[in-house]
Motif scaffolding. Sequence first.
Motif, PDB file in Angstrom:
ATOM      1  N   ARG A 101       9.957  10.124   6.738  1.00 26.18           N
ATOM      2  CA  ARG A 101      10.259   9.216   7.842  1.00 26.18           C
ATOM      3  C   ARG A 101      11.455   9.704   8.640  1.00 26.18           C
ATOM      4  N   TYR A 161       1.987   7.128   4.916  1.00 28.09           N
ATOM      5  CA  TYR A 161       2.744   6.387   5.922  1.00 28.09           C
ATOM      6  C   TYR A 161       2.875   4.919   5.540  1.00 28.09           C
ATOM      7  N   GLU A 162       1.793   4.343   5.040  1.00 26.67           N
ATOM      8  CA  GLU A 162       1.845   2.946   4.623  1.00 26.67           C
ATOM      9  C   GLU A 162       2.791   2.764   3.432  1.00 26.67           C
ATOM     10  N   THR A 165       6.532   3.252   4.756  1.00 27.08           N
ATOM     11  CA  THR A 165       7.039   2.264   5.715  1.00 27.08           C
ATOM     12  C   THR A 165       6.818   0.828   5.260  1.00 27.08           C
ATOM     13  N   GLY A 166       5.858   0.620   4.377  1.00 22.24           N
ATOM     14  CA  GLY A 166       5.507  -0.731   3.984  1.00 22.24           C
ATOM     15  C   GLY A 166       4.661  -1.440   5.024  1.00 22.24           C
ATOM     16  N   GLU A 167       4.273  -0.720   6.068  1.00 19.82           N
ATOM     17  CA  GLU A 167       3.447  -1.286   7.138  1.00 19.82           C
ATOM     18  C   GLU A 167       1.968  -1.021   6.864  1.00 19.82           C
ATOM     19  N   LYS A 168       1.105  -1.827   7.471  1.00 15.07           N
ATOM     20  CA  LYS A 168      -0.336  -1.634   7.368  1.00 15.07           C
ATOM     21  C   LYS A 168      -0.854  -1.105   8.705  1.00 15.07           C
ATOM     22  N   LEU A 169      -1.540   0.003   8.653  1.00 13.85           N
ATOM     23  CA  LEU A 169      -2.117   0.561   9.868  1.00 13.85           C
ATOM     24  C   LEU A 169      -3.367  -0.226  10.267  1.00 13.85           C
ATOM     25  N   ASP A 170      -3.591  -0.315  11.563  1.00 12.35           N
ATOM     26  CA  ASP A 170      -4.776  -0.983  12.102  1.00 12.35           C
ATOM     27  C   ASP A 170      -5.991  -0.088  11.833  1.00 12.35           C
TER      28      ASP A 170
END
Length: 304
Positions: A101, A161-162, A165-170
């Motif tokens: 990151r 990446y998920e 970052t802890g984010e969920k990709l679309d």
Amino acid sequence: MKKTWIKILTATMLVFGVMAPATGFASDNTPPKAIDEKLGVPIVVYGANLSEAEKESVKESLKVKEDPEVEEITVSGQDLVKYIKDSNSSSRMYSSAKITRKNAGEGLVIEIVTPSNITQVTSEMYANAMLTAGIEDATVQVAAPKAVTGHSALVGIYKAYEVTTGEKLDTDRTDVANDELSVATTLTQSAGVDDAKVAELLTEIKKDIAESKPATKEEVEKIVQEQLNKLEINLSDKDRQLLVDLMNKISKLDIDFSQWSKQLDDISNTIKDKFGSLMEDKGFWDSVKNFFANLKDTIASWFN
């Protein structure tokens, strides 16, 4: 005879002394890499079908041991199904990657560290697809232990990446990103368009879509044709339709194309900063060539 061997040894030391990095003796004073407590450690993702020996080869290529700490995960056919619609869960996964990151606004840096083993996908293609998928601000290195197309690395990058970052990709975006990678490789492999030209074509079409915000497929088709004409690229009706269909899908996604364009410019500038000035310095390369020519003559004279 003894003098001859001394000459050979001296010549060898001369050559290797020239080729060795100038900072070699300073390496002991180089501070160790620090763990970034804000952004986290790099994520290394391995293709699930790697053998243990292949995995070790990938680790070496990605220089995993040089990082003070990494998180290691595996990407499989099940992940492929998660991110890409109508994909095959039995697909073989060999491409691997390390993703680190970066702070917001620093952009994407893509490096294929085993270029001879990633046979179809270029760093520009990865960058385009990653931005379509919603991945920004990261350094990504891609590796494979043997010749593969390189497509599965993208799924591994999604997963990494998920995790980092802890984010969920679309998944709508990751699915279209996969289509984009497929169209890009088709244009280079089947249509014979230079990969750099393909990257430029995709980027310019996206810029036009961002500016004009086409409401219909016909308007997207017009943008595509204008860029094909501008870049003097001739495609078959089939390949042209593939491109139109892809761009129509992209036009319907919620993407900040201005940020996309900026990040692609950043990638180009990074490459230019690293290699451009040195490669363009004709005097430097002439001096290198002359040095080795003179060295060759000097060594040869020792044995006459």
